[in-house]
Scaffold this motif. Structure first.
Motif, mmCIF file in Angstrom:
data_model
loop_
_atom_site.group_PDB
_atom_site.id
_atom_site.type_symbol
_atom_site.label_atom_id
_atom_site.label_comp_id
_atom_site.label_asym_id
_atom_site.label_seq_id
_atom_site.Cartn_x
_atom_site.Cartn_y
_atom_site.Cartn_z
ATOM 1 N N GLY A 97 0.502 -1.134 -0.032
ATOM 2 C CA GLY A 97 -0.024 0.124 -0.011
ATOM 3 C C GLY A 97 0.708 1.097 -0.051
ATOM 4 O O GLY A 97 1.826 1.372 -0.728
ATOM 5 N N PHE A 98 0.442 2.091 0.934
ATOM 6 C CA PHE A 98 0.964 3.412 0.810
ATOM 7 C C PHE A 98 2.155 3.835 1.712
ATOM 8 O O PHE A 98 2.905 4.775 1.513
ATOM 9 C CB PHE A 98 -0.295 4.494 1.040
ATOM 10 C CG PHE A 98 -1.445 4.619 0.131
ATOM 11 C CD1 PHE A 98 -1.099 4.150 -1.165
ATOM 12 C CD2 PHE A 98 -2.268 5.433 0.440
ATOM 13 C CE1 PHE A 98 -2.104 4.163 -2.023
ATOM 14 C CE2 PHE A 98 -3.478 5.320 -0.419
ATOM 15 C CZ PHE A 98 -3.413 4.966 -1.692
ATOM 16 N N ARG A 99 2.492 2.875 2.759
ATOM 17 C CA ARG A 99 3.598 3.201 3.412
ATOM 18 C C ARG A 99 4.524 1.947 3.424
ATOM 19 O O ARG A 99 4.236 0.708 2.874
ATOM 20 C CB ARG A 99 2.992 3.371 4.861
ATOM 21 C CG ARG A 99 2.288 4.389 5.083
ATOM 22 C CD ARG A 99 2.827 5.771 4.856
ATOM 23 N NE ARG A 99 1.831 6.849 4.769
ATOM 24 C CZ ARG A 99 0.978 7.362 5.941
ATOM 25 N NH1 ARG A 99 1.277 6.917 6.811
ATOM 26 N NH2 ARG A 99 -0.049 8.245 5.654
ATOM 27 N N ASP A 100 5.833 2.143 3.962
ATOM 28 C CA ASP A 100 6.732 1.045 3.943
ATOM 29 C C ASP A 100 6.525 0.118 5.025
ATOM 30 O O ASP A 100 6.024 0.309 6.027
ATOM 31 C CB ASP A 100 8.164 1.570 3.730
ATOM 32 C CG ASP A 100 8.500 2.544 4.798
ATOM 33 O OD1 ASP A 100 8.074 2.484 6.060
ATOM 34 O OD2 ASP A 100 9.377 3.427 4.844
ATOM 35 N N ARG A 101 7.372 -1.090 4.841
ATOM 36 C CA ARG A 101 7.276 -1.939 5.942
ATOM 37 C C ARG A 101 7.985 -1.382 7.217
ATOM 38 O O ARG A 101 7.436 -1.893 8.478
ATOM 39 C CB ARG A 101 8.575 -3.173 5.601
ATOM 40 C CG ARG A 101 8.413 -4.049 6.386
ATOM 41 C CD ARG A 101 9.544 -5.404 6.153
ATOM 42 N NE ARG A 101 8.787 -6.327 5.076
ATOM 43 C CZ ARG A 101 7.906 -7.428 5.285
ATOM 44 N NH1 ARG A 101 8.029 -7.646 6.548
ATOM 45 N NH2 ARG A 101 7.456 -7.907 4.199
ATOM 46 N N GLU A 102 8.898 -0.489 7.210
ATOM 47 C CA GLU A 102 9.436 -0.040 8.705
ATOM 48 C C GLU A 102 8.603 0.701 9.433
ATOM 49 O O GLU A 102 8.582 0.523 10.615
ATOM 50 C CB GLU A 102 10.528 1.071 8.070
ATOM 51 C CG GLU A 102 11.337 1.492 9.389
ATOM 52 C CD GLU A 102 12.397 2.493 8.947
ATOM 53 O OE1 GLU A 102 13.244 3.002 9.845
ATOM 54 O OE2 GLU A 102 12.735 2.833 7.833
ATOM 55 N N GLU A 103 7.458 1.466 8.758
ATOM 56 C CA GLU A 103 6.545 1.884 9.616
ATOM 57 C C GLU A 103 5.754 1.049 10.282
ATOM 58 O O GLU A 103 5.374 1.106 11.344
ATOM 59 C CB GLU A 103 5.646 3.115 8.476
ATOM 60 C CG GLU A 103 4.567 3.704 9.408
ATOM 61 C CD GLU A 103 3.590 4.793 8.777
ATOM 62 O OE1 GLU A 103 4.461 5.429 7.930
ATOM 63 O OE2 GLU A 103 2.483 4.591 8.263
ATOM 64 N N LEU A 104 5.350 -0.008 9.350
ATOM 65 C CA LEU A 104 4.281 -1.063 9.997
ATOM 66 C C LEU A 104 5.058 -1.857 11.140
ATOM 67 O O LEU A 104 4.635 -2.042 12.158
ATOM 68 C CB LEU A 104 3.999 -1.996 8.801
ATOM 69 C CG LEU A 104 3.201 -1.506 7.813
ATOM 70 C CD1 LEU A 104 2.966 -2.427 6.845
ATOM 71 C CD2 LEU A 104 1.747 -0.693 8.070
ATOM 72 N N GLU A 105 6.362 -2.331 11.078
ATOM 73 C CA GLU A 105 6.956 -3.013 12.153
ATOM 74 C C GLU A 105 7.293 -1.989 13.146
ATOM 75 O O GLU A 105 7.214 -2.687 14.196
ATOM 76 C CB GLU A 105 8.397 -3.152 11.372
ATOM 77 C CG GLU A 105 8.528 -4.360 10.324
ATOM 78 C CD GLU A 105 9.973 -4.691 9.840
ATOM 79 O OE1 GLU A 105 10.903 -3.904 9.941
ATOM 80 O OE2 GLU A 105 9.853 -5.616 9.083
ATOM 81 N N SER A 106 7.286 -0.902 13.200
ATOM 82 C CA SER A 106 7.448 -0.113 14.337
ATOM 83 C C SER A 106 6.113 -0.240 15.289
ATOM 84 O O SER A 106 6.401 0.084 16.599
ATOM 85 C CB SER A 106 7.673 1.250 14.003
ATOM 86 O OG SER A 106 6.396 1.997 13.562
ATOM 87 N N PHE A 107 5.314 -0.590 14.896
ATOM 88 C CA PHE A 107 3.910 -0.766 15.450
ATOM 89 C C PHE A 107 3.767 -2.236 16.114
ATOM 90 O O PHE A 107 2.809 -2.568 16.728
ATOM 91 C CB PHE A 107 2.779 -0.211 14.917
ATOM 92 C CG PHE A 107 2.439 1.336 14.798
ATOM 93 C CD1 PHE A 107 2.168 2.017 15.759
ATOM 94 C CD2 PHE A 107 3.294 1.918 13.716
ATOM 95 C CE1 PHE A 107 2.039 3.262 15.754
ATOM 96 C CE2 PHE A 107 3.340 3.264 13.626
ATOM 97 C CZ PHE A 107 2.580 3.915 14.564
ATOM 98 N N HIS A 108 4.749 -3.278 15.667
ATOM 99 C CA HIS A 108 4.637 -4.910 16.002
ATOM 100 C C HIS A 108 3.257 -5.315 15.948
ATOM 101 O O HIS A 108 2.791 -5.915 16.866
ATOM 102 C CB HIS A 108 5.071 -4.633 17.496
ATOM 103 C CG HIS A 108 6.534 -4.015 17.748
ATOM 104 N ND1 HIS A 108 7.807 -4.526 17.201
ATOM 105 C CD2 HIS A 108 6.612 -2.767 18.525
ATOM 106 C CE1 HIS A 108 8.614 -3.811 17.666
ATOM 107 N NE2 HIS A 108 8.133 -2.713 18.427
ATOM 108 N N PRO A 109 2.608 -5.115 14.718
ATOM 109 C CA PRO A 109 1.582 -6.028 14.441
ATOM 110 C C PRO A 109 1.785 -7.535 14.298
ATOM 111 O O PRO A 109 2.972 -7.871 14.169
ATOM 112 C CB PRO A 109 1.105 -5.656 12.949
ATOM 113 C CG PRO A 109 2.335 -5.093 12.436
ATOM 114 C CD PRO A 109 3.189 -4.623 13.413
#
Length: 221
Positions: free
Chosen positions: A190-202
């Motif tokens: 989508g619109f953001r990168d893996r790093e952004e997602l990983e920082s929230f620990h889904p």
């Protein structure tokens, strides 16, 4: 046992970046500002059109938001015309949804896009009634990451948080799913990168919809 899947719309189910960028730039043109590119719009979206326009105007130098209130009206008028421009589902999304339906898993859309445009996007691409529930931003329901919209869907379906997956592509989505106590799936297409997602620990991060089966849900023979 997963009984329900809730999906973000922009950047998760559908690539809507061209429509968003076009509408933003036509709005900016109305006030005499230079356009912004897709990469900037990609970073500005996710929290509803009001914050989108605030971010865009500040980026273009309107720090006092002199044109903010009027820009919201202009944006909505233009978006009603252009909200389907270039919109298409991401690769593998239709197959994922069909398999969920075969398994009897409820599907819902929860978006910060204005509700009429959310319905238009979903019904134009997938057809009316394809999802069991569709909701965009509307009065009385706080926008994501507030968990109110998620809780409404869970109550409607009669499912527990642990029986539901939440799919999204931005920090707002990670906050939404995790804050509501759902198994949260970050998607990297989508619109953001893996790093952004990983920082929230889904609980899960996937790069293609077919990874849902095997990584999250069991494959069927």
């Amino acid at each position: 046992m997963i009984r329900c899947c809730i999906f973000d719309l922009d950047g998760t189910l559908l690539n809507t970046l061209k429509a968003l960028t076009l509408t933003v730039n036509l709005t900016l043109e109305h006030f005499g500002y230079e356009p912004v590119d897709e990469d900037h719009v990609r970073q500005f979206v996710g929290d509803g059109y009001k914050l989108l326009m605030e971010r865009v105007l500040r980026y273009r130098g309107d720090e006092q938001l002199e044109h903010y209130e009027e820009s919201l009206k202009v944006y909505l008028e233009l978006f009603a015309v252009h909200s389907m421009d270039g919109v298409h589902p991401y690769d593998g999304i239709c197959e994922l949804l069909e398999e969920l339906k075969k398994r009897g898993i409820k599907t819902a859309v929860l978006s910060n896009k204005p509700h009429p445009r959310t319905v238009e996007n979903i019904e134009t691409v997938f057809g009316p009634g394809y999802f069991d529930y569709v909701a965009g931003e509307q009065p009385g329901i706080p926008r994501k990451p507030d968990p109110a919209g998620v809780k409404l869907i869970l109550d409607r379906f009669g499912v527990k948080p642990e029986e539901c997956l939440y799919f999204g592509d931005t920090n707002t989505d990670m906050k939404t799913g995790l804050g509501a106590g759902l198994q949260t799936v970050g998607v990297t297409w989508g619109f953001r990168d893996r790093e952004e997602l990983e920082s929230f620990h889904p609980q899960h991060i996937i790069s293609h919809p077919d990874e849902v089966f095997g990584q999250i849900l069991e494959k069927k023979a």
